[in-house]
Enzyme design. Structure first.
Site, PDB file in Angstrom:
ATOM      1  CB  THR A 145      -2.021  40.025  30.989  1.00 43.63           C
ATOM      2  OG1 THR A 145      -2.838  40.920  30.216  1.00 43.63           O
ATOM      3  CG2 THR A 145      -2.180  38.610  30.476  1.00 43.63           C
ATOM      4  CE  LYS A 161      -1.625  43.726  28.128  1.00 42.17           C
ATOM      5  NZ  LYS A 161      -2.855  44.437  27.703  1.00 42.17           N
ATOM      6  CE  LYS A 213     -13.107  51.807  39.407  1.00 42.18           C
ATOM      7  NZ  LYS A 213     -12.122  51.838  40.516  1.00 42.18           N
ATOM      8  CE1 TYR A 219       1.543  47.362  39.574  1.00 43.13           C
ATOM      9  CE2 TYR A 219      -0.439  47.910  40.810  1.00 43.13           C
ATOM     10  CZ  TYR A 219       0.936  47.829  40.731  1.00 43.13           C
ATOM     11  OH  TYR A 219       1.695  48.194  41.816  1.00 43.13           O
TER      12      TYR A 219
END
Length: 311
Positions: A12, A44, A138, A14
């Site tokens: 839900t 959502k 990351k 971007y």
């Protein structure tokens, strides 16, 4: 061979909602993790129900319930994470380590796309604090994936048009400036700008492509490699409105960090790397790593066309 079944985590968000749409459009059996943490977020929930109406399957799961994640992962062949990594909203990148654990235990996933969709963190080892946190997280997720020997593809999206194009890369608005524009340095450093829907399309294209297995794929179509000045001139020609141009040196730009909150400091650091150092374009990308070369059938959106929606 049939198309892979896909579980989207963060469906839900971007970019996540666009990935769900791309999965459905490309004919994949699509599952979306419905987290109990959604609570009373009616927007959502209604988005999830709309996806369900369009053919997606909702599967309940929670990052606080390992077994629920394993159960969800076992339903599919591919997992795509679109967990938020921005600091001005939610920032959940490290939750993906729980997803990695679930994928490892399930043992059936043939491809995992973690939440990348920005700058390549492997190229950002010298990034400044506090913005480097995103890249470090990351890279921690990447290490966990590779240590677990999970097949992966990392998709680098560069600059989303919604945050960098419509506003001509101004930090305090999402709309085109009316009178004047700030240019970073001389405004001639090249960056790469992408339509978010194209990023999702390319990402989903990779999941059944053996050429993308255990590789980093860059979305950097030649036509979308532009400087900020070129972007401004494109808008001026299109709108018929000539903007007053102010320039700011790298030293003065970094001085703006003083007194700012954490999220603003992160943003200033990232803008500096993009528009002063050229971190998106200061390395070579081979044709077998670039999405528009791998998937020429995709008619990607030029930034000239992207800007037209703001007229």
């Amino acid at each position: 061979m049939g198309k892979s079944k896909v579980l989207v985590v963060g469906g839900t968000g971007y970019i996540g909602k666009r990935i769900v749409r791309a999965c459905l459009t490309q004919g994949h059996e699509t599952y979306i993790l419905q987290r109990k943490e959604i609570g009373l977020d009616i927007d959502k929930l209604q988005m999830l129900l709309a996806f369900k109406k369009d053919g997606a399957r909702l599967v309940e799961g929670s990052f606080s319930d390992h077994n629920s994640l394993v159960k969800a992962v076992k339903l599919v062949d591919v997992v795509i994470s679109a967990m938020s990594g921005v600091h001005f909203r939610s920032h959940n990148l490290m939750l993906q380590l729980k997803l990695v654990d679930a994928i490892k235990e399930a043992g059936n996933v043939k491809r995992f796309l973690p939440s990348e969709f920005g700058m390549d963190p492997a190229k950002m080892g010298d990034a400044m604090e506090p913005g480097r946190l995103t890249f470090d997280e990351k890279m921690s997720v990447r290490k966990a994936i590779e240590d677990a020997q999970i097949p992966y593809t990392y998709v680098i999206a560069n600059c989303f048009g919604g945050y960098f194009v419509g506003n001509l890369s101004q930090m305090t608005t999402l709309l085109p400036p009316q009178d004047s524009v700030v240019l970073y340095g001389d405004g001639n450093v090249k960056a790469i700008f992408m339509d978010e829907n194209d990023v999702a399309t390319y990402a989903v294209k990779t999941i059944d492509d053996p050429r993308a297995l255990n590789k980093t794929i860059y979305t950097s179509p030649p036509e979308n490699r532009l400087s900020q000045r070129e972007l401004v001139e494109m808008w001026e020609k299109m709108s018929g409105n000539t903007l007053v141009k102010h320039t700011i040196s790298g030293h003065d730009f970094l001085a703006l960090v003083k007194g700012q909150g954490f999220a603003q400091q992160v943003g200033i650091g990232h803008f500096y790397h993009i528009f002063y150092e050229g971190c998106l374009t200061n390395f070579e990308v081979s044709e077998d790593e670039e999405a528009s070369k791998l998937y020429p059938e995709v008619q990607y959106t030029s930034m000239n066309d992207y800007l037209k929606r703001y007229l």
